[in-house]
Scaffold this active site. Sequence first.
Site, short mmCIF file in Angstrom:
data_model
loop_
_atom_site.label_atom_id
_atom_site.label_comp_id
_atom_site.label_asym_id
_atom_site.label_seq_id
_atom_site.Cartn_x
_atom_site.Cartn_y
_atom_site.Cartn_z
N HIS A 164 -4.58 -3.13 -0.93
CA HIS A 164 -4.97 -4.45 -1.42
C HIS A 164 -6.12 -5.01 -0.57
O HIS A 164 -5.95 -6.06 0.06
CB HIS A 164 -3.78 -5.43 -1.37
N SER B 198 7.98 2.58 -4.04
CA SER B 198 8.34 2.16 -5.40
C SER B 198 7.16 2.29 -6.36
O SER B 198 7.32 2.23 -7.56
CB SER B 198 8.83 0.71 -5.38
N GLU B 199 5.95 2.47 -5.81
CA GLU B 199 4.77 2.56 -6.68
C GLU B 199 4.34 4.01 -6.90
O GLU B 199 3.22 4.26 -7.35
CB GLU B 199 3.62 1.75 -6.08
N THR C 86 8.90 3.55 1.15
CA THR C 86 8.90 2.13 0.82
C THR C 86 9.35 1.33 2.06
O THR C 86 9.99 1.89 2.97
CB THR C 86 9.84 1.85 -0.39
N HIS D 186 -3.84 -7.46 -8.63
CA HIS D 186 -2.99 -6.65 -7.78
C HIS D 186 -3.75 -5.98 -6.63
O HIS D 186 -3.63 -6.39 -5.48
CB HIS D 186 -2.28 -5.59 -8.65
N GLY E 9 0.82 -1.21 0.00
CA GLY E 9 0.00 0.00 0.00
C GLY E 9 0.85 1.26 0.00
O GLY E 9 2.00 1.24 0.44
N ASN E 10 0.30 2.34 -0.52
CA ASN E 10 1.00 3.63 -0.51
C ASN E 10 0.00 4.76 -0.72
O ASN E 10 -1.10 4.53 -1.25
CB ASN E 10 2.14 3.68 -1.55
#
Length: 349
Positions: A172, A150-151, A120, A232, A104-105
């Site tokens: 998610h 990273s996303e 991250t 995803h 998650g982000n």
Amino acid sequence: MKQIISVRDLEELVRAGKDLKSLPSDALLTPSARDFLREHDGATAAALTPKPGSGPVAVRMTSKSSKSELEAFFNSPALHELKLQLCEIGRRLWQRAYVDGNGGNIAIRVGDDLALCTPTLVSKGFMKPEDMCLVDLEGNQLAGVKKRTSEILMHLQIMKKQPRAVATVHCHPQYATGFAVAGVEPPTCMVPEYEVFSSVAIAPYRTPGTPEMGKLVSDLVDKHNTILMANHGVVSWSHNNVEDAYFKMEILEAYCRTILVASQLGKPVNTMTPAQLQDLLKIKQSLGIPDPRHGLKECELCDNDGWRPGVTCAVEPREGSPAASNGTVDSQAEALVQAITNQIMNRTE
Ligand SMILES: [Zn+2]
């Protein structure tokens, strides 16, 4: 006392043919005056940007601002407040089990080409304000000790494509992700909250964090605020604030659970009428929430052809075959029950 300069003052100076660079260097500019200067003469605007801590004027930072200005901006009380919001939303994501491991982000737009985001390799349930990162819209890190998520590219590509997006959340959640894994778009016309606040689409799978993934998601954000990413998870955006972007997750996840339960109750699900949906879409439009169905005729709404509840047990039983009573195991059980019943009946006679 410092001179306060409005956009009208600047317009008069320009009309009078005066040089905008002649403004006192300690003048306080209203936000619209600052925009005017930026458009009129970027160099002058930069020259007039107050030094960090020199006053209460809201400064519009960009990725081109100096390193010390960006650092001061990153450590300002205003950004501290937003960092606390990121921590709080992360905590809620984790408590609701919408994230797993370090997954998650979250990102918040903090300038025309700047965003604050989560780091991250940190669980979203246990982030601290000092963990957060400042990035430009290309994903280059400008401030912060920890490395940015990273996303981040996906969040930034949404912000670039959808100028109204002020915050983005990715996680998610299990039920919604289940739909994303199955490639099933949740059906519509069943629950008002979902119709009013969510506008969902599915993006094809690509490796998380790649520009290709971000491109496929951002292609959908002009008409959708919640994107299921195949195999995803989910990403959402809001034109209000980060909590609102998070609410999109709660609404989607609750909806996916509800319709999954409804589809297992052995009865066809009831849906609202196209006219009832049209009423909800009017509310949605007034709230500024996008939906590809805005402007459609009533007869074009509530098309759930792709939704087949109970699809997991779609093997049709054949009349008169053992399968009609759910297979041989059930047949044996029934025979056993019948035998016991017969015994009891014989005894009581
Ligand atoms: Zn992810």
